[in-house]
Design a protein around this motif. Structure first.
Motif, mmCIF file in Angstrom:
data_model
loop_
_atom_site.group_PDB
_atom_site.id
_atom_site.type_symbol
_atom_site.label_atom_id
_atom_site.label_comp_id
_atom_site.label_asym_id
_atom_site.label_seq_id
_atom_site.Cartn_x
_atom_site.Cartn_y
_atom_site.Cartn_z
ATOM 1 N N MET A 1 -0.922 1.124 2.672
ATOM 2 C CA MET A 1 -0.659 -0.045 3.485
ATOM 3 C C MET A 1 -1.914 -0.395 4.279
ATOM 4 S SD MET A 1 2.451 -0.577 6.134
ATOM 5 C CE MET A 1 3.504 -1.858 5.543
ATOM 6 N N SER A 2 -2.177 -1.670 4.422
ATOM 7 C CA SER A 2 -3.352 -2.149 5.129
ATOM 8 C C SER A 2 -3.243 -1.851 6.620
ATOM 9 C CB SER A 2 -3.496 -3.658 4.912
ATOM 10 O OG SER A 2 -4.480 -4.193 5.750
ATOM 11 N N GLU B 1 2.958 -2.131 -3.532
ATOM 12 C CA GLU B 1 1.761 -1.493 -2.978
ATOM 13 C C GLU B 1 0.580 -1.532 -3.945
ATOM 14 O OE1 GLU B 1 0.897 -0.115 0.011
ATOM 15 O OE2 GLU B 1 2.738 -0.985 0.775
ATOM 16 N N ARG C 1 -3.152 -2.667 -5.344
ATOM 17 C CA ARG C 1 -4.424 -2.767 -4.624
ATOM 18 C C ARG C 1 -4.685 -4.191 -4.135
ATOM 19 N NH1 ARG C 1 -9.420 0.367 -5.043
ATOM 20 N NH2 ARG C 1 -11.125 -0.960 -4.366
ATOM 21 N N ARG D 1 -2.426 -5.082 -1.173
ATOM 22 C CA ARG D 1 -2.886 -4.507 0.102
ATOM 23 C C ARG D 1 -4.020 -5.337 0.679
ATOM 24 N NH1 ARG D 1 -2.786 0.731 -2.624
ATOM 25 N NH2 ARG D 1 -5.049 0.541 -2.645
ATOM 26 N N HIS E 1 -2.599 -8.458 2.083
ATOM 27 C CA HIS E 1 -1.818 -8.149 3.282
ATOM 28 C C HIS E 1 -2.675 -8.304 4.535
ATOM 29 C CE1 HIS E 1 0.859 -5.027 5.523
ATOM 30 N NE2 HIS E 1 1.253 -6.253 5.773
#
Length: 179
Positions: free
Chosen positions: A1-2, A57, A59, A62, A65
């Protein structure tokens, strides 16, 4: 998660945020901004805060995000406070003036440079050499400032050019001459 994406966005009282599907609209005292979210993101509103959520999720998800959380935060800040940039003209004879919806720059060329000012940006010239720019859209403000600066970017030998407020130009020594 970012790390940036999971931070909540605080919405001031004088700002109204509406989310209908993938479109998000932010209204405040300085204007209205709109943006469209990708399908992999969603926005939830809880007690004056916005939270950007992801559906998977991957890449790229993220990366989006954090990007869209920053874009929405910039929209909220822009309509409530506005963004400001200051440009300084450094050089002999460099001057700026606003004539209606046109910014006129004298930058050492044989002709004055005239630039149309976009609707959402307000321009104020102080003492002929300082240009104050204000807008609620951070992206369009930065683009207009970069276009103004592109006419005379700062050069490292004499330090002349159009310089952002607080920017430091590294100076070079130049030629030493014969000894």
């Amino acid at each position: 998660m970012s790390r940036i994406g999971k931070l909540p966005i605080k919405v001031p009282e004088n700002v109204a945020v509406t989310c209908d599907g993938l479109n998000i609209t932010v209204k405040g005292k300085f204007g209205t901004l709109e943006n469209k979210l990708p399908e992999v993101l969603g926005v939830k509103e809880n007690d004056g805060t916005l939270i950007v959520s992801v559906k998977n999720e991957a890449r790229t998800t993220r990366a989006l995000h954090g990007l869209y959380r920053s874009l929405i935060n910039n929209m909220v800040i822009g309509v409530s406070e506005q963004f400001a940039l200051t440009l300084n003209l450094q050089g002999v004879g460099y001057r700026a003036a606003v004539q209606g919806k046109c910014l006129t720059l004298n930058l050492g060329y044989s002709h004055p440079v005239k630039m149309d000012i976009p609707e959402e940006i307000s321009v104020e010239v102080v003492q002929n050499t300082t240009i104050n720019l204000k807008a609620c859209n951070k992206e369009s403000l930065g683009l207009f400032a970069a276009n103004v600066r592109s006419w005379r970017p700062p050069e490292p030998y004499k330090g002349k050019g159009i310089i952002y407020q607080g920017e430091i130009i590294k100076r070079k020594a130049g030629k030493s001459g014969k000894k």
